[in-house]
Write a protein that holds these residues in place. Structure first.
Motif, PDB file in Angstrom:
ATOM      1  N   PHE A  45       0.844  -1.204   0.000  1.00 27.67           N
ATOM      2  CA  PHE A  45       0.000   0.000   0.000  1.00 27.67           C
ATOM      3  C   PHE A  45       0.875   1.249   0.000  1.00 27.67           C
ATOM      4  N   VAL A  46       0.508   2.191  -0.842  1.00 32.74           N
ATOM      5  CA  VAL A  46       1.251   3.450  -0.887  1.00 32.74           C
ATOM      6  C   VAL A  46       0.270   4.603  -0.873  1.00 32.74           C
ATOM      7  N   GLU A  47       0.700   5.722  -0.305  1.00 30.63           N
ATOM      8  CA  GLU A  47      -0.172   6.877  -0.164  1.00 30.63           C
ATOM      9  C   GLU A  47      -0.496   7.532  -1.494  1.00 30.63           C
ATOM     10  N   SER A  48       0.309   7.299  -2.508  1.00 26.53           N
ATOM     11  CA  SER A  48       0.075   7.959  -3.793  1.00 26.53           C
ATOM     12  C   SER A  48      -1.231   7.509  -4.438  1.00 26.53           C
ATOM     13  N   ASP A  49      -1.773   6.351  -3.976  1.00 22.26           N
ATOM     14  CA  ASP A  49      -3.037   5.856  -4.503  1.00 22.26           C
ATOM     15  C   ASP A  49      -4.224   6.367  -3.698  1.00 22.26           C
ATOM     16  N   ASP A  50      -3.992   7.347  -2.848  1.00 20.94           N
ATOM     17  CA  ASP A  50      -5.022   7.783  -1.916  1.00 20.94           C
ATOM     18  C   ASP A  50      -5.962   8.788  -2.557  1.00 20.94           C
ATOM     19  N   ASP A  51      -6.689   8.363  -3.574  1.00 18.61           N
ATOM     20  CA  ASP A  51      -7.748   9.191  -4.141  1.00 18.61           C
ATOM     21  C   ASP A  51      -9.089   8.637  -3.669  1.00 18.61           C
ATOM     22  N   ARG A  53     -11.599   7.139  -5.235  1.00 22.09           N
ATOM     23  CA  ARG A  53     -11.887   5.787  -5.729  1.00 22.09           C
ATOM     24  C   ARG A  53     -11.152   4.733  -4.912  1.00 22.09           C
ATOM     25  N   SER A  54      -9.852   4.957  -4.681  1.00 21.57           N
ATOM     26  CA  SER A  54      -9.050   3.982  -3.941  1.00 21.57           C
ATOM     27  C   SER A  54      -9.546   3.821  -2.508  1.00 21.57           C
ATOM     28  N   ARG A  55      -9.912   4.929  -1.888  1.00 25.97           N
ATOM     29  CA  ARG A  55     -10.401   4.850  -0.511  1.00 25.97           C
ATOM     30  C   ARG A  55     -11.666   3.997  -0.430  1.00 25.97           C
ATOM     31  N   ILE A  56     -12.572   4.209  -1.361  1.00 22.93           N
ATOM     32  CA  ILE A  56     -13.840   3.471  -1.325  1.00 22.93           C
ATOM     33  C   ILE A  56     -13.636   2.004  -1.689  1.00 22.93           C
ATOM     34  N   LEU A  57     -12.811   1.736  -2.680  1.00 22.66           N
ATOM     35  CA  LEU A  57     -12.583   0.349  -3.092  1.00 22.66           C
ATOM     36  C   LEU A  57     -11.854  -0.451  -2.022  1.00 22.66           C
ATOM     37  N   ARG A  58     -11.171   0.233  -1.101  1.00 25.49           N
ATOM     38  CA  ARG A  58     -10.501  -0.484  -0.017  1.00 25.49           C
ATOM     39  C   ARG A  58     -11.484  -0.940   1.061  1.00 25.49           C
ATOM     40  N   LEU A  59     -12.732  -0.514   0.974  1.00 25.14           N
ATOM     41  CA  LEU A  59     -13.748  -0.940   1.943  1.00 25.14           C
ATOM     42  C   LEU A  59     -14.253  -2.330   1.550  1.00 25.14           C
ATOM     43  N   PRO A  62     -18.907  -5.150   3.849  1.00 22.25           N
ATOM     44  CA  PRO A  62     -20.143  -4.380   3.620  1.00 22.25           C
ATOM     45  C   PRO A  62     -20.518  -3.469   4.775  1.00 22.25           C
ATOM     46  N   LYS A  63     -20.157  -3.848   6.008  1.00 16.66           N
ATOM     47  CA  LYS A  63     -20.536  -3.020   7.161  1.00 16.66           C
ATOM     48  C   LYS A  63     -19.773  -1.705   7.208  1.00 16.66           C
ATOM     49  N   ARG A  64     -18.659  -1.624   6.506  1.00 18.53           N
ATOM     50  CA  ARG A  64     -17.931  -0.366   6.428  1.00 18.53           C
ATOM     51  C   ARG A  64     -18.730   0.631   5.587  1.00 18.53           C
ATOM     52  N   SER A  65     -18.603   1.907   5.899  1.00 18.59           N
ATOM     53  CA  SER A  65     -19.452   2.927   5.281  1.00 18.59           C
ATOM     54  C   SER A  65     -18.728   3.716   4.191  1.00 18.59           C
ATOM     55  N   ALA A  66     -19.254   3.646   2.980  1.00 16.06           N
ATOM     56  CA  ALA A  66     -18.739   4.487   1.902  1.00 16.06           C
ATOM     57  C   ALA A  66     -19.163   5.935   2.107  1.00 16.06           C
ATOM     58  N   THR A  67     -20.291   6.136   2.776  1.00 18.40           N
ATOM     59  CA  THR A  67     -20.771   7.490   3.067  1.00 18.40           C
ATOM     60  C   THR A  67     -19.771   8.236   3.944  1.00 18.40           C
ATOM     61  N   ASN A  68     -19.229   7.558   4.946  1.00 20.56           N
ATOM     62  CA  ASN A  68     -18.237   8.190   5.820  1.00 20.56           C
ATOM     63  C   ASN A  68     -16.994   8.593   5.043  1.00 20.56           C
ATOM     64  N   ILE A  69     -16.599   7.750   4.104  1.00 19.53           N
ATOM     65  CA  ILE A  69     -15.431   8.070   3.272  1.00 19.53           C
ATOM     66  C   ILE A  69     -15.689   9.334   2.465  1.00 19.53           C
ATOM     67  N   LEU A  70     -16.888   9.453   1.920  1.00 19.53           N
ATOM     68  CA  LEU A  70     -17.243  10.629   1.127  1.00 19.53           C
ATOM     69  C   LEU A  70     -17.255  11.894   1.988  1.00 19.53           C
ATOM     70  N   HIS A  71     -17.848  11.781   3.171  1.00 19.29           N
ATOM     71  CA  HIS A  71     -17.876  12.935   4.081  1.00 19.29           C
ATOM     72  C   HIS A  71     -16.461  13.399   4.408  1.00 19.29           C
ATOM     73  N   LYS A  72     -15.602  12.468   4.756  1.00 23.95           N
ATOM     74  CA  LYS A  72     -14.235  12.817   5.115  1.00 23.95           C
ATOM     75  C   LYS A  72     -13.499  13.435   3.937  1.00 23.95           C
ATOM     76  N   TRP A  73     -13.741  12.893   2.758  1.00 27.93           N
ATOM     77  CA  TRP A  73     -13.086  13.401   1.543  1.00 27.93           C
ATOM     78  C   TRP A  73     -13.439  14.876   1.318  1.00 27.93           C
ATOM     79  N   ASN A  78     -11.596  18.379  -0.647  1.00 23.39           N
ATOM     80  CA  ASN A  78     -11.578  17.796  -1.987  1.00 23.39           C
ATOM     81  C   ASN A  78     -12.941  17.942  -2.657  1.00 23.39           C
ATOM     82  N   SER A  79     -12.937  17.942  -3.971  1.00 22.63           N
ATOM     83  CA  SER A  79     -14.185  18.045  -4.735  1.00 22.63           C
ATOM     84  C   SER A  79     -14.661  16.659  -5.161  1.00 22.63           C
TER      85      SER A  79
END
Length: 358
Positions: A45-51, A53-59, A62-73, A78-79
């Motif tokens: 894992f490298v930080e350069s992939d931290d966009d 898409r990558s954050r969400i695909l790492r979830l 199913p119990k993990r929240s994609a909504t939380n990732i979006l809020h944090k982003w 970020n846009s």
């Protein structure tokens, strides 16, 4: 203990000393170690992939929240663009991660700056069916504003009914579709034809085709496949011949249709598929594309109608040798064919050895 050993190793290698100034950094490394050891991401894992898409695909769970990732982003300044969200949702659907895809869809709805298209609403109906069930999808559809009740959303709900073999519900919705002033393409009618084929009401398929033509909708190759298959199920050779003739004179005929016609005519010419024809057709086609598989699915259906298990075995074994990856429809076709002939053991063997996606 494993976490502690890994942490101590990281501490030694980086020259850490136990001071308050380094306490925060050591905790971050320990959290990273836990994240890596849990299998959530690979060790490279490298930080350069931290966009986004990558954050969400790492979830992965199913119990993990994609909504939380979006809020944090967004909170990080970020846009988020609607095209990006659509692409991520589509990728999640392809990976059968429907819960996370539905969360992306929900985000698009709750943030009014992301104007939804007809396809977005249709996708949400499909995702709600998969995550919460058809009742939830039905309630969502009925609550949509009139402007959002389009041909795409109607067809999406119809697809859900057809997939669950809810004939009565599907027929009620189909009547609403016919009574509407909306324009529908062949896909909508294909859904009803597929439903009737799946529940054994093959006699209703021709009437759907007739309604399609009355509304000046152009049938596609799947329409003809379902129509001919319904006739083949009752061994109505004359009707199959008439349909093939109609196809050959159709304005939309192309190379794939020609291939389809050639295969189907093998059946019609002799009123029976003889041994020599199918082997050469299946075994010589090593570079067929996914769009051309429909012709071989059709050939399998015809053999099932004739009760020829040996020919099913031969064609299936030949097609498995091709380079083209098989999808659910291909497996569904051969499984249905074996079930039609009562060969349950073959179905079990196929499911185990083939490890299908059904």
């Amino acid at each position: 203990m494993a976490y502690r050993s890994l942490f101590l190793s990281l501490r030694r290698n980086s020259g850490f000393i136990s001071t308050n100034s380094h306490h925060h950094q050591s905790r971050c490394l320990l959290n990273r170690a836990r994240f890596v050891s849990s299998g959530a991401v690979s060790t490279d894992f490298v930080e350069s992939d931290d966009d986004l898409r990558s954050r969400i695909l790492r979830l992965r769970l199913p119990k993990r929240s994609a909504t939380n990732i979006l809020h944090k982003w967004v909170l990080e300044g970020n846009s988020v663009t609607v095209s990006e969200l659509r692409d991520i949702a589509k990728e999640l659907r392809r990976s059968q991660r429907y819960k996370h895809a539905l969360e992306i869809s929900e985000w698009m709805i709750t943030h009014e700056e992301h104007g939804l298209s007809d396809s977005d609403y249709a996708m949400r109906i499909d995702l709600m069916t998969k995550v919460f069930g058809i009742d939830a999808a039905e309630r969502y559809f009925e609550a949509l504003p009139v402007a959002a009740k389009t041909s795409e959303t109607y067809t999406a709900l119809l697809h859900s009914y057809a997939g669950a073999k809810m004939t009565e519900k599907a027929e009620e919705l189909y009547q609403r579709i016919k009574d509407s002033n909306l324009s529908f393409d062949a896909l909508t009618y294909n859904e009803m034809m597929t439903l009737y084929m799946s529940v054994g009401q093959v006699e209703k398929v021709p009437s759907v085709v007739e309604e399609l033509k009355q509304r000046n909708v152009s049938p596609d190759i799947f329409t003809y496949n379902l129509w001919i298959s319904s006739c083949a199920a009752t061994l109505n050779i004359d009707e199959v011949r008439r349909i093939l003739d109609e196809m050959s004179h159709g304005a939309d005929s192309n190379e794939s249709w020609t291939r389809y016609l050639n295969l189907a005519n093998v059946y019609v010419t002799a009123s029976r598929l003889d041994n020599s024809s199918s082997n050469s057709l299946a075994e010589t086609e090593k570079r067929i594309t996914q769009s051309q598989w429909i012709t071989y699915d059709f050939l399998i259906i015809l053999y099932a109608g004739l009760g020829s298990k040996d020919k099913l075995d031969q064609i299936w074994n030949s097609l498995r040798m091709t380079k083209q990856k098989m999808i659910n429809r291909n497996y569904s076709c051969i499984i249905s064919a074996y079930l039609m002939l009562g060969h349950v053991k073959e179905v079990v063997r196929l499911l185990i050895s083939g490890r299908t996606q059904l």
